[in-house]
Scaffold this active site. Structure first.
Site, PDB file in Angstrom:
ATOM      1  N   PHE A   1      44.365  36.424  38.907  1.00 57.35           N
ATOM      2  CA  PHE A   1      44.027  35.036  39.247  1.00 57.35           C
ATOM      3  C   PHE A   1      43.016  34.406  38.296  1.00 57.35           C
ATOM      4  CE2 PHE A   1      40.347  37.050  41.318  1.00 57.35           C
ATOM      5  CZ  PHE A   1      39.341  36.171  40.960  1.00 57.35           C
TER       6      PHE A   1
ATOM      7  N   GLU B   1      49.626  35.401  42.888  1.00 58.27           N
ATOM      8  CA  GLU B   1      50.045  34.488  43.965  1.00 58.27           C
ATOM      9  C   GLU B   1      48.907  33.536  44.355  1.00 58.27           C
ATOM     10  OE1 GLU B   1      49.510  37.678  43.983  1.00 58.27           O
ATOM     11  OE2 GLU B   1      49.336  38.562  45.980  1.00 58.27           O
TER      12      GLU B   1
ATOM     13  N   CYS C   1      36.504  39.490  33.324  1.00 65.84           N
ATOM     14  CA  CYS C   1      36.416  40.938  33.141  1.00 65.84           C
ATOM     15  C   CYS C   1      35.433  41.283  32.027  1.00 65.84           C
ATOM     16  CB  CYS C   1      37.782  41.515  32.823  1.00 65.84           C
ATOM     17  SG  CYS C   1      38.423  40.880  31.283  1.00 65.84           S
TER      18      CYS C   1
ATOM     19  N   GLU D   1      32.543  46.702  40.745  1.00 70.02           N
ATOM     20  CA  GLU D   1      32.787  45.373  40.178  1.00 70.02           C
ATOM     21  C   GLU D   1      32.517  44.334  41.266  1.00 70.02           C
ATOM     22  OE1 GLU D   1      36.869  44.350  39.025  1.00 70.02           O
ATOM     23  OE2 GLU D   1      36.029  43.290  37.305  1.00 70.02           O
TER      24      GLU D   1
HETATM   25  P1  NAD Z   1      44.613  42.151  41.465  1.00 64.20           P
HETATM   26  O1  NAD Z   1      44.671  43.535  40.942  1.00 64.20           O
HETATM   27  O2  NAD Z   1      44.302  41.950  42.892  1.00 64.20           O
HETATM   28  O3  NAD Z   1      46.010  41.402  41.217  1.00 64.20           O
HETATM   29  C1  NAD Z   1      46.629  41.402  39.945  1.00 64.20           C
HETATM   30  C2  NAD Z   1      48.138  41.327  40.141  1.00 64.20           C
HETATM   31  O4  NAD Z   1      48.572  42.465  40.882  1.00 64.20           O
HETATM   32  C3  NAD Z   1      48.581  40.097  40.909  1.00 64.20           C
HETATM   33  O5  NAD Z   1      49.711  39.548  40.282  1.00 64.20           O
HETATM   34  C4  NAD Z   1      48.904  40.635  42.299  1.00 64.20           C
HETATM   35  O6  NAD Z   1      49.966  39.953  42.928  1.00 64.20           O
HETATM   36  C5  NAD Z   1      49.307  42.074  42.032  1.00 64.20           C
HETATM   37  N1  NAD Z   1      48.948  43.003  43.123  1.00 64.20           N
HETATM   38  C6  NAD Z   1      47.898  42.896  43.978  1.00 64.20           C
HETATM   39  N2  NAD Z   1      47.866  43.960  44.812  1.00 64.20           N
HETATM   40  C7  NAD Z   1      48.908  44.751  44.464  1.00 64.20           C
HETATM   41  C8  NAD Z   1      49.404  46.012  44.942  1.00 64.20           C
HETATM   42  N3  NAD Z   1      48.822  46.659  45.939  1.00 64.20           N
HETATM   43  N4  NAD Z   1      50.503  46.539  44.338  1.00 64.20           N
HETATM   44  C9  NAD Z   1      51.105  45.903  43.313  1.00 64.20           C
HETATM   45  N5  NAD Z   1      50.678  44.713  42.836  1.00 64.20           N
HETATM   46  C10 NAD Z   1      49.602  44.139  43.399  1.00 64.20           C
HETATM   47  O7  NAD Z   1      43.570  41.353  40.527  1.00 64.20           O
HETATM   48  P2  NAD Z   1      43.003  39.889  40.731  1.00 64.20           P
HETATM   49  O8  NAD Z   1      42.085  39.883  41.894  1.00 64.20           O
HETATM   50  O9  NAD Z   1      44.107  38.902  40.680  1.00 64.20           O
HETATM   51  O10 NAD Z   1      42.178  39.723  39.374  1.00 64.20           O
HETATM   52  C11 NAD Z   1      40.848  40.142  39.220  1.00 64.20           C
HETATM   53  C12 NAD Z   1      40.777  41.505  38.587  1.00 64.20           C
HETATM   54  O11 NAD Z   1      41.417  41.493  37.326  1.00 64.20           O
HETATM   55  C13 NAD Z   1      39.342  41.954  38.294  1.00 64.20           C
HETATM   56  O12 NAD Z   1      39.232  43.308  38.633  1.00 64.20           O
HETATM   57  C14 NAD Z   1      39.199  41.750  36.808  1.00 64.20           C
HETATM   58  O13 NAD Z   1      38.230  42.565  36.181  1.00 64.20           O
HETATM   59  C15 NAD Z   1      40.570  42.094  36.352  1.00 64.20           C
HETATM   60  N6  NAD Z   1      40.840  41.555  35.031  1.00 64.20           N
HETATM   61  C16 NAD Z   1      40.812  42.421  33.991  1.00 64.20           C
HETATM   62  C17 NAD Z   1      41.008  41.962  32.717  1.00 64.20           C
HETATM   63  C18 NAD Z   1      40.937  42.903  31.557  1.00 64.20           C
HETATM   64  O14 NAD Z   1      41.209  42.476  30.458  1.00 64.20           O
HETATM   65  N7  NAD Z   1      40.592  44.161  31.739  1.00 64.20           N
HETATM   66  C19 NAD Z   1      41.267  40.600  32.489  1.00 64.20           C
HETATM   67  C20 NAD Z   1      41.320  39.739  33.587  1.00 64.20           C
HETATM   68  C21 NAD Z   1      41.112  40.237  34.860  1.00 64.20           C
END
Ligand code: NAD
Length: 489
Positions: A154, A181, A286, A380
């Site tokens: 997101f 989503e 991140c 985090e």
């Molecule tokens: P998230 O892991 O909750 O969701 C990411 C994606 O995974 C979404 O499309 C979501 O629909 C899907 N998802 C969620 N739960 C799932 C499950 N149980 N099984 C399969 N798919 C699932 O992450 P978020 O809250 O959208 O984003 C924030 C996180 O992303 C933070 O931890 C941040 O550090 C990380 N992030 C990392 C980087 C990087 O470069 N390392 C960059 C941006 C964001």
């Protein structure tokens, strides 16, 4: 958002060049700025994914047969459309993610830079050729992997999709994108602009949904590569599931980035960089500074950081966090740390924005005397919160940093070059910096952390992404029948 920002209703899928409603359920997309319902996003089924994969398969032969130079022609046009539509894209990011407009605009500008990198791929990829034996030539060519997928989080609804889409497509792949989503609208707009730029139908498909569709992507027999960006918890699930289905996968996870501040650091530069790093995008980056390790007597710097942090006001230069749950989680971390003995120097709990009381706001927060074993020091937080830990020794500071299971970024603030190099050499993080709060490598350098911040071999952007999105074909040719032959030729 199906048609325009004025008639926001359903955020549809985009399959084979057309909006598609999917088959069953939708989910509310909330605007974190004020808590209102911004849109309803389609929760796709496996049938929707199958349709997207089929359209990608149909598009692949013609798209992959073009030369790289022909394919990037579309990206020049797309880049100009991003520029032309920057106000609308900025507004979408602001409304669906909650970041302030200047940050949303910067995100779109970064998307333009990423697209420009894809435009430069014909200049970057020089396949190799050598006469390896008399009259025998070996030559490598980068071939597309095939049908690939990109699953995004997101926090950067425009930038992260553009980490993967331009490079993957320019290199000849056809793609399925599954946006968060919580922020699905930007990706749909990106797909619409690609169509306007002349991208053939089916090359890029958007399939919205939640974890069910992510699992279906990881299991789909036709999809050959999966890139993921999100939390470490989900990165592990996706990496394990995709690779156990014999797909290549790069999965970027969460982070806990440490800034190490030494007593000789430039006070103003350190204070402004640390405050901007911990509060930018409401701490939901991140690469955000989440922990600061203060080495020795740096009270004067801590004081200046607090002054800077107090200048950052919600609604002005600080946006909202993504959800009510995120706000509650962040405030709980602060309250628990306080109860365990941390000193709250700047308190961002219980703030609201007049006129936008339904929005999800947390003010900048600075906590001092946090101990490494506290949850707030290890986990985090993903909010505008800085946890300061105190130590008198540089090796102890590096040890604190390296005890983290993450390894995205780390930065040191000092005016001593050899000390800066010592820290950069010894911290276990993929992206390190000196006197910079957010050490993001810019194109053509690649982006990717270490440890539990990234699973898989490649970085996700820049030069390193080329090998992820291609497979090498090694061609050996001999046209001279009179050439001497031995077991090597
Ligand atoms: P998230 O892991 O909750 O969701 C990411 C994606 O995974 C979404 O499309 C979501 O629909 C899907 N998802 C969620 N739960 C799932 C499950 N149980 N099984 C399969 N798919 C699932 O992450 P978020 O809250 O959208 O984003 C924030 C996180 O992303 C933070 O931890 C941040 O550090 C990380 N992030 C990392 C980087 C990087 O470069 N390392 C960059 C941006 C964001």
């Amino acid at each position: 958002m199906s048609n325009s920002s004025q008639s926001i209703e359903i955020t549809t899928n985009f399959i084979n060049g057309h909006h598609s409603n999917g088959q069953t359920k939708t989910m509310d997309v909330l605007c974190p700025v004020d808590g209102s319902v911004l849109s309803k996003v389609v929760l796709s089924t496996k049938d929707d994914l199958n349709k997207a994969v089929k359209s990608a398969q149909d598009a692949f032969p013609a798209w992959s047969a073009l030369t790289l130079k022909e394919r990037v022609g579309v990206f020049y046009k797309f880049r100009n459309l991003l520029e032309k539509n920057i106000d609308e894209l900025t507004e979408i990011v602001h409304l669906e993610n909650g970041k302030i407009r200047s940050e949303a605009r910067a995100e779109v500008l970064k998307g333009i830079e990423l697209t420009e990198f894809a435009c430069s791929l014909p200049q970057m990829i020089n396949d190799e050729i050598q006469e390896v034996s008399k009259g025998v030539e070996c030559r490598t060519t980068h071939m597309p992997v095939g049908i690939v997928a990109s699953i995004t989080p997101f926090n950067f609804p425009t930038m992260v999709p553009l980490w993967t889409i331009p490079n993957a497509l320019a290199l000849g792949n056809c793609m399925i994108v599954k946006p968060s989503e919580q922020t699905p609208i930007s990706a749909l707009k990106i797909a619409e602009l690609f169509k306007e730029a002349g991208l053939p139908d089916g090359v890029l498909n958007i399939v919205n949904g939640d974890k069910d569709i992510v699992e279906a992507i990881c299991d789909h027999p036709v999809i050959e590569a999966v890139s993921f960006v999100g939390s470490t918890r989900v990165a592990k699930i996706v990496y394990q599931r995709a690779t156990s289905n014999l797909k290549r996968c790069v999965a970027l996870g969460g982070a806990k980035n440490h800034l190490i501040v030494l007593p000789d650091a430039h006070v103003d530069m350190t204070a402004t960089n640390v405050a901007a790093s911990m509060s930018g995008c409401a701490g939901q980056r991140c690469m955000a500074a989440s922990a600061m390790v203060a080495v020795g007597q740096v009270d004067h710097i801590v004081e200046r950081i607090c002054q800077e942090a107090r200048k950052i006001k919600v609604g002005e230069n600080l946006g909202s966090v993504i959800s009510k749950e995120a706000k509650e989680r962040i405030e709980k971390y602060i309250t628990e740390a306080e109860a365990e003995g941390a000193k709250v120097l700047v308190d961002g709990r219980n703030v609201s924005l007049p006129g936008k009381e339904g929005g999800f706001y947390v003010g900048t927060t600075v906590l001092d005397y946090v101990r490494p074993e506290m949850s707030i020091a290890k986990e985090e937080v993903f909010g505008p919160v800085l946890s300061i830990m105190r130590t008198s020794d540089i090796d102890e500071a590096i040890k604190i940093e390296n005890s983290s299971n993450y390894g995205n970024a780390s930065s040191v603030f000092t005016q001593n070059g050899s000390m800066a190099n010592y820290v950069m050499d010894n911290v276990s993080a993929g992206m390190v910096g000196v006197n910079i709060g957010v050490p993001v490598p810019r194109e053509p350098f690649s982006f990717g952390g270490w440890n539990e911040s990234r699973f898989g071999v490649n970085d996700i952007t820049g030069k390193s992404s080329i090998s992820f999105w291609t497979k090498l074909k090694k061609r050996t040719t001999k046209w001279n029948p009179e050439a001497w032959t031995n077991w090597m030729s």
